[in-house]
Design a protein around this motif. Structure first.
Motif, PDB file in Angstrom:
ATOM      1  N   LEU A  54       0.815  -1.237  -0.038  1.00 31.35           N
ATOM      2  CA  LEU A  54      -0.063   0.029   0.003  1.00 31.35           C
ATOM      3  C   LEU A  54       0.934   1.240   0.167  1.00 31.35           C
ATOM      4  O   LEU A  54       0.320   2.279  -0.711  1.00 31.35           O
ATOM      5  N   VAL A  55       1.771   1.127   0.875  1.00 30.39           N
ATOM      6  CA  VAL A  55       2.830   2.388   0.823  1.00 30.39           C
ATOM      7  C   VAL A  55       3.351   2.692  -0.472  1.00 30.39           C
ATOM      8  O   VAL A  55       3.555   3.682  -1.043  1.00 30.39           O
ATOM      9  N   LYS A  56       3.680   1.370  -1.206  1.00 30.84           N
ATOM     10  CA  LYS A  56       4.578   1.453  -2.739  1.00 30.84           C
ATOM     11  C   LYS A  56       3.468   2.193  -3.484  1.00 30.84           C
ATOM     12  O   LYS A  56       3.822   2.961  -4.145  1.00 30.84           O
ATOM     13  N   LYS A  57       2.421   1.939  -3.523  1.00 24.49           N
ATOM     14  CA  LYS A  57       1.210   2.535  -4.508  1.00 24.49           C
ATOM     15  C   LYS A  57       1.246   4.010  -4.090  1.00 24.49           C
ATOM     16  O   LYS A  57       0.911   4.580  -4.886  1.00 24.49           O
ATOM     17  N   GLU A  58       1.100   4.420  -2.742  1.00 19.71           N
ATOM     18  CA  GLU A  58       0.926   5.715  -2.527  1.00 19.71           C
ATOM     19  C   GLU A  58       2.226   6.536  -2.880  1.00 19.71           C
ATOM     20  O   GLU A  58       2.063   7.613  -3.455  1.00 19.71           O
ATOM     21  N   PHE A  59       3.572   5.816  -2.763  1.00 20.99           N
ATOM     22  CA  PHE A  59       4.704   6.319  -3.540  1.00 20.99           C
ATOM     23  C   PHE A  59       4.478   6.849  -4.950  1.00 20.99           C
ATOM     24  O   PHE A  59       4.946   7.640  -5.584  1.00 20.99           O
ATOM     25  N   ALA A  60       3.893   5.929  -5.968  1.00 21.87           N
ATOM     26  CA  ALA A  60       3.704   5.976  -7.185  1.00 21.87           C
ATOM     27  C   ALA A  60       2.792   6.979  -7.402  1.00 21.87           C
ATOM     28  O   ALA A  60       2.959   7.626  -8.759  1.00 21.87           O
TER      29      ALA A  60
END
Length: 125
Positions: A40-46
């Motif tokens: 989820l954090v990785k998606k937010e970073f995107a």
């Protein structure tokens, strides 16, 4: 070693395997939750732009962090969690195999003990 003693030893071993399996399953669940959170954090970073600021929580303090470093840390963490999940899955499979083998041995010994218990009764009749 008598059959009864062997049965007792295998029963204890079976209980230990059950505990090991339960602990491994619990660990897998924790790792899956961590993986989900990090993805989820990785998606937010995107969705971030270069103007966005990223902060890292260190103890009670938020510290500014470079986006590239934060993204790299999350990717590294995801890779680590995935490898740990793979290891735990292998441990679960191995423990389940040992548990099934021990269970089969217990059933075989129990059957033998029951047959031996019935034989003297049949002779007396």
């Amino acid at each position: 070693m008598s059959l009864e003693e062997k049965f007792q030893v295998l029963s204890v071993e079976f209980q230990k395997l059950q505990s090991t399996l339960a602990a491994a399953i619990e660990k897998r669940e924790r790792l899956e939750a961590q993986l989900s959170e990090n993805e989820l954090v990785k998606k937010e970073f995107a969705t971030l732009t270069s103007e966005n600021t990223v902060f890292k929580l260190i103890g009670p303090v938020l510290v500014k962090q470079e986006q590239s470093e934060a993204k790299s840390n999350v990717n590294t963490r995801i890779d680590f969690i995935r490898s740990e999940l793979k290891r735990v899955e292998g441990q679960i499979t191995e423990t389940e195999t040992k548990q099934e083998k021990t269970k089969q041995e217990l059933v075989a010994i129990q059957t033998t003990i029951q047959q031996q218990a019935q034989q003297p009764q049949q002779v007396q009749v």
